[in-house]
Motif scaffolding. Structure first.
Motif, PDB file in Angstrom:
ATOM      1  N   GLU A 194       0.840  -1.201   0.000  1.00  0.00           N
ATOM      2  CA  GLU A 194       0.000   0.000   0.000  1.00  0.00           C
ATOM      3  C   GLU A 194       0.877   1.254   0.000  1.00  0.00           C
ATOM      4  O   GLU A 194       2.000   1.249   0.486  1.00  0.00           O
ATOM      5  CB  GLU A 194      -0.902   0.015   1.243  1.00  0.00           C
ATOM      6  CG  GLU A 194      -1.989  -1.032   1.245  1.00  0.00           C
ATOM      7  CD  GLU A 194      -3.149  -0.657   0.346  1.00  0.00           C
ATOM      8  OE1 GLU A 194      -3.155   0.457  -0.221  1.00  0.00           O
ATOM      9  OE2 GLU A 194      -4.069  -1.492   0.202  1.00  0.00           O
ATOM     10  N   GLY A 195       0.354   2.350  -0.526  1.00  0.00           N
ATOM     11  CA  GLY A 195       1.033   3.638  -0.471  1.00  0.00           C
ATOM     12  C   GLY A 195       2.427   3.603  -1.053  1.00  0.00           C
ATOM     13  O   GLY A 195       2.643   3.205  -2.197  1.00  0.00           O
ATOM     14  N   LEU A 196       3.396   3.998  -0.241  1.00  0.00           N
ATOM     15  CA  LEU A 196       4.790   4.025  -0.677  1.00  0.00           C
ATOM     16  C   LEU A 196       5.399   2.630  -0.756  1.00  0.00           C
ATOM     17  O   LEU A 196       6.493   2.466  -1.306  1.00  0.00           O
ATOM     18  CB  LEU A 196       5.615   4.887   0.280  1.00  0.00           C
ATOM     19  CG  LEU A 196       5.273   6.385   0.343  1.00  0.00           C
ATOM     20  CD1 LEU A 196       6.112   7.071   1.416  1.00  0.00           C
ATOM     21  CD2 LEU A 196       5.493   7.047  -1.016  1.00  0.00           C
ATOM     22  N   GLY A 197       4.735   1.631  -0.198  1.00  0.00           N
ATOM     23  CA  GLY A 197       5.251   0.263  -0.231  1.00  0.00           C
ATOM     24  C   GLY A 197       6.316  -0.013   0.804  1.00  0.00           C
ATOM     25  O   GLY A 197       6.900  -1.093   0.833  1.00  0.00           O
ATOM     26  N   THR A 198       6.563   0.941   1.691  1.00  0.00           N
ATOM     27  CA  THR A 198       7.532   0.770   2.766  1.00  0.00           C
ATOM     28  C   THR A 198       7.138   1.678   3.925  1.00  0.00           C
ATOM     29  O   THR A 198       6.613   2.780   3.719  1.00  0.00           O
ATOM     30  CB  THR A 198       8.961   1.110   2.313  1.00  0.00           C
ATOM     31  OG1 THR A 198       9.845   1.023   3.452  1.00  0.00           O
ATOM     32  CG2 THR A 198       9.051   2.510   1.727  1.00  0.00           C
ATOM     33  N   ALA A 199       7.408   1.194   5.137  1.00  0.00           N
ATOM     34  CA  ALA A 199       7.072   1.983   6.327  1.00  0.00           C
ATOM     35  C   ALA A 199       8.156   2.986   6.682  1.00  0.00           C
ATOM     36  O   ALA A 199       7.956   3.817   7.572  1.00  0.00           O
ATOM     37  CB  ALA A 199       6.826   1.046   7.514  1.00  0.00           C
ATOM     38  N   TRP A 200       9.287   2.933   6.006  1.00  0.00           N
ATOM     39  CA  TRP A 200      10.410   3.804   6.358  1.00  0.00           C
ATOM     40  C   TRP A 200      10.886   4.549   5.120  1.00  0.00           C
ATOM     41  O   TRP A 200      11.530   3.993   4.244  1.00  0.00           O
ATOM     42  CB  TRP A 200      11.541   2.983   6.974  1.00  0.00           C
ATOM     43  CG  TRP A 200      11.015   1.957   7.940  1.00  0.00           C
ATOM     44  CD1 TRP A 200      11.020   0.601   7.796  1.00  0.00           C
ATOM     45  CD2 TRP A 200      10.377   2.219   9.190  1.00  0.00           C
ATOM     46  NE1 TRP A 200      10.438  -0.006   8.864  1.00  0.00           N
ATOM     47  CE2 TRP A 200      10.018   0.961   9.749  1.00  0.00           C
ATOM     48  CE3 TRP A 200      10.055   3.390   9.900  1.00  0.00           C
ATOM     49  CZ2 TRP A 200       9.373   0.850  10.971  1.00  0.00           C
ATOM     50  CZ3 TRP A 200       9.413   3.264  11.126  1.00  0.00           C
ATOM     51  CH2 TRP A 200       9.075   2.020  11.649  1.00  0.00           C
ATOM     52  N   SER A 201      10.553   5.813   5.054  1.00  0.00           N
ATOM     53  CA  SER A 201      10.901   6.634   3.893  1.00  0.00           C
ATOM     54  C   SER A 201      10.951   8.100   4.309  1.00  0.00           C
ATOM     55  O   SER A 201      10.252   8.525   5.240  1.00  0.00           O
ATOM     56  CB  SER A 201       9.862   6.440   2.779  1.00  0.00           C
ATOM     57  OG  SER A 201      10.081   7.350   1.724  1.00  0.00           O
ATOM     58  N   LEU A 202      11.781   8.856   3.620  1.00  0.00           N
ATOM     59  CA  LEU A 202      11.847  10.300   3.863  1.00  0.00           C
ATOM     60  C   LEU A 202      10.848  11.070   3.005  1.00  0.00           C
ATOM     61  O   LEU A 202      10.681  12.283   3.191  1.00  0.00           O
ATOM     62  CB  LEU A 202      13.260  10.812   3.578  1.00  0.00           C
ATOM     63  CG  LEU A 202      14.365  10.332   4.533  1.00  0.00           C
ATOM     64  CD1 LEU A 202      15.717  10.863   4.087  1.00  0.00           C
ATOM     65  CD2 LEU A 202      14.072  10.771   5.967  1.00  0.00           C
ATOM     66  N   SER A 203      10.182  10.387   2.095  1.00  0.00           N
ATOM     67  CA  SER A 203       9.261  11.066   1.172  1.00  0.00           C
ATOM     68  C   SER A 203       8.156  11.848   1.872  1.00  0.00           C
ATOM     69  O   SER A 203       7.791  12.939   1.419  1.00  0.00           O
ATOM     70  CB  SER A 203       8.649  10.055   0.202  1.00  0.00           C
ATOM     71  OG  SER A 203       9.642   9.492  -0.619  1.00  0.00           O
ATOM     72  N   PRO A 204       7.566  11.335   2.972  1.00  0.00           N
ATOM     73  CA  PRO A 204       6.537  12.134   3.640  1.00  0.00           C
ATOM     74  C   PRO A 204       7.053  13.463   4.183  1.00  0.00           C
ATOM     75  O   PRO A 204       6.265  14.390   4.400  1.00  0.00           O
ATOM     76  CB  PRO A 204       6.067  11.218   4.781  1.00  0.00           C
ATOM     77  CG  PRO A 204       6.346   9.839   4.290  1.00  0.00           C
ATOM     78  CD  PRO A 204       7.650   9.969   3.539  1.00  0.00           C
ATOM     79  N   PHE A 205       8.364  13.555   4.393  1.00  0.00           N
ATOM     80  CA  PHE A 205       8.934  14.795   4.920  1.00  0.00           C
ATOM     81  C   PHE A 205       9.326  15.766   3.814  1.00  0.00           C
ATOM     82  O   PHE A 205       9.075  16.972   3.916  1.00  0.00           O
ATOM     83  CB  PHE A 205      10.157  14.487   5.790  1.00  0.00           C
ATOM     84  CG  PHE A 205       9.828  13.763   7.054  1.00  0.00           C
ATOM     85  CD1 PHE A 205       9.275  14.423   8.139  1.00  0.00           C
ATOM     86  CD2 PHE A 205      10.075  12.399   7.166  1.00  0.00           C
ATOM     87  CE1 PHE A 205       8.968  13.745   9.316  1.00  0.00           C
ATOM     88  CE2 PHE A 205       9.778  11.712   8.328  1.00  0.00           C
ATOM     89  CZ  PHE A 205       9.214  12.375   9.407  1.00  0.00           C
ATOM     90  N   ALA A 206       9.934  15.252   2.751  1.00  0.00           N
ATOM     91  CA  ALA A 206      10.399  16.145   1.694  1.00  0.00           C
ATOM     92  C   ALA A 206      10.789  15.337   0.464  1.00  0.00           C
ATOM     93  O   ALA A 206      11.129  14.147   0.555  1.00  0.00           O
ATOM     94  CB  ALA A 206      11.604  16.962   2.174  1.00  0.00           C
ATOM     95  N   ASP A 207      10.714  15.990  -0.689  1.00  0.00           N
ATOM     96  CA  ASP A 207      11.231  15.425  -1.933  1.00  0.00           C
ATOM     97  C   ASP A 207      11.712  16.582  -2.812  1.00  0.00           C
ATOM     98  O   ASP A 207      11.771  17.736  -2.350  1.00  0.00           O
ATOM     99  CB  ASP A 207      10.178  14.564  -2.646  1.00  0.00           C
ATOM    100  CG  ASP A 207       8.888  15.325  -2.948  1.00  0.00           C
ATOM    101  OD1 ASP A 207       8.935  16.564  -3.124  1.00  0.00           O
ATOM    102  OD2 ASP A 207       7.812  14.686  -2.997  1.00  0.00           O
ATOM    103  N   ALA A 208      12.025  16.297  -4.035  1.00  0.00           N
ATOM    104  CA  ALA A 208      12.604  17.315  -4.917  1.00  0.00           C
ATOM    105  C   ALA A 208      11.645  18.466  -5.184  1.00  0.00           C
ATOM    106  O   ALA A 208      12.073  19.584  -5.513  1.00  0.00           O
ATOM    107  CB  ALA A 208      13.024  16.669  -6.246  1.00  0.00           C
ATOM    108  N   GLN A 209      10.335  18.227  -5.074  1.00  0.00           N
ATOM    109  CA  GLN A 209       9.349  19.269  -5.366  1.00  0.00           C
ATOM    110  C   GLN A 209       8.887  20.042  -4.128  1.00  0.00           C
ATOM    111  O   GLN A 209       8.035  20.935  -4.223  1.00  0.00           O
ATOM    112  CB  GLN A 209       8.115  18.649  -6.043  1.00  0.00           C
ATOM    113  CG  GLN A 209       8.307  18.252  -7.496  1.00  0.00           C
ATOM    114  CD  GLN A 209       9.160  17.011  -7.654  1.00  0.00           C
ATOM    115  OE1 GLN A 209       8.967  16.024  -6.939  1.00  0.00           O
ATOM    116  NE2 GLN A 209      10.119  17.061  -8.576  1.00  0.00           N
TER     117      GLN A 209
END
Length: 450
Positions: A181-196
């Motif tokens: 589901e969602g990002l497919g992983t429970a551990w990611s920095l994407s919810p905090f920030a990305d290139a955009q």
């Protein structure tokens, strides 16, 4: 100098609260599950980075929390911003700050009664709505009249239920993420920030989320029922804001990871039921929504506690009729008349709709926050002349100035209904103060001596 106790009956309040009692009441006021109510709106504004917006909001709120802590060490009496501004700036200004805060404090129990009515009526449509309002108000009023410790223990139970349902929610999120589901992983920095990621968008989201923290200051109204308030209350203020903020950040991270975009939702502004449904199914959704009723009870208890104490202090000072508002129950040492008055105001939830009621919330809170920061500058930096050295300048000028500027940014986001009703209430207070002080020629009556 301690204030004279111009209490009409019942003596002084019972000093029985410890740190954990006060923090629990503060967290109940904040209601940890509030994170679900605003997620959809802020996710759209921040392009899917709600946790970072919460981090900014928490940092902003903590500046004002520090200012509250500074003042409560100097003035360890109940009354919150009313007392602090009265002592640190001017009695007239203090009255107007207290009067403005009173509007929001009075209406919040009614808003909670309204929410309880909406939730319970949706679950049991055959029951007349007035029964839910009457039952809700009666419950919180009786608990508040009995004992402040009883309020703390009830709120401890209700906060524990919220924490438990949040823990189950996070577990379901992790399980779903591990299954793709969602990002497919429970551990990611994407919810905090990305290139955009754009800081301006995060700041706009943080402005909205700051309102989730309103009420962390309400624990200052418990100063006279707290053991060693000069030490305990500052810690409780900071811990309430910090713990609440960390819960908001943690929960919003997992929601954002599970829902990186809002495309699945039919109504982004009311995404709570759909979030629960997609994460845990219909049974979990039912349990989750039932817990929102517990939220309203916890917040209703805490908000009624705070406003009854503010009324008590203003009555004791004589700026509102002391024979009515400065009474304590001889046995319970609680302001039972004030609690009943607040309960009667909350009963108006039978007639009001949620949009009208919430349109005026926040005005008084922002008035209080603004003047608490200004009070630190005026009293500590200027009056006490703590303006020598980097440490003093940072603590008594720079930090409260930053806090004040953050609150100004919230003022700019306040809706016109809140400004209109709040402004009208403030004008009424100004007219009353003019009458009370003989056209501002004398100070308003108060029992606080320098």
């Amino acid at each position: 100098m301690q204030p004279e106790q111009n209490t009409i009956g019942g003596g002084q309040m019972r000093k029985s609260l410890r740190l954990w009692h006060v923090v629990i009441i503060g967290l109940a006021y904040l209601t940890p599950m509030t994170v679900f109510d605003t997620f959809g709106i802020v996710s759209g504004i921040t392009a899917g980075h709600v946790p970072s917006a919460y981090i900014l909001a928490l940092l902003g709120v903590l500046f004002t929390a520090v200012s509250y802590g500074t003042l409560v060490r100097r003035f360890p009496q109940s009354g919150s911003a009313y007392t602090y501004t009265q002592r640190a700036i001017n009695p007239h200004v203090g009255f107007l700050v207290g009067w403005s805060s009173l509007l929001d404090y009075l209406l919040l129990p009614m808003v909670n009664a309204l929410l309880a009515k909406l939730y319970l009526s949706a679950m049991f449509p055959e029951v007349p709505q007035w029964i839910w309002v009457a039952g809700f108000v009666t419950l919180i009023s009786l608990v508040n009249m009995r004992s402040i410790n009883l309020v703390a223990h009830f709120n401890a139970l209700f906060v524990a239920v919220q924490v438990a349902i949040i823990a189950v929610f996070i577990y379901l999120c992790v399980r779903g993420l591990d299954h793709g589901e969602g990002l497919g992983t429970a551990w990611s920095l994407s919810p905090f920030a990305d290139a955009q990621t754009q800081f301006s968008a995060l700041a706009a989201g943080a402005t909205i989320l700051c309102f989730s923290f309103l009420g962390f200051d309400a624990v200052t109204c418990l100063s006279e029922e707290t053991r060693d308030p000069a030490k305990t209350i500052p810690r409780a203020i900071f811990l309430t804001a910090l713990i609440g903020g960390l819960v908001f950040i943690l929960v919003s991270y997992f929601i954002q990871a599970y829902f990186p975009t809002m495309q699945r939702f039919h109504d982004q502004e009311a995404a709570l039921p759909e979030i629960a449904l997609y994460v845990g199914g219909k049974l979990f959704q039912s349990v989750f929504i039932a817990c929102t009723v517990i939220n309203t009870i916890a917040s209703g208890l805490a908000s009624q506690t705070s406003v009854s104490r503010l009324l008590y202090v203003m009555g004791r000072d004589g700026v509102i009729p002391s024979k009515v508002f400065a009474r304590l129950h001889a046995r319970y040492k609680t302001p039972v008349v004030n609690i009943a008055v607040v309960g009667l105001v909350a009963m108006s939830a039978i007639f009001f709709d949620l949009v009208t009621a919430t349109s005026v919330i926040n005005f008084g809170a922002l008035v209080a926050f603004s003047f608490v920061n200004l009070s630190v500058i005026n009293h500590c930096y200027l009056r006490e002349k703590r303006n020598k050295g980097v440490a003093n300048t940072l603590k008594y000028l720079v930090l409260p100035t930053i806090g004040f500027c953050i609150i100004v940014s919230l003022w700019l986001d306040l809706n016109e209904h809140s400004l209109l009703f709040g402004g009208a209430w403030a004008l009424l207070g100004l007219l009353y103060l003019g009458w009370l002080t003989k056209a501002f020629r004398v100070a308003p009556p108060n029992c606080i001596a320098e």
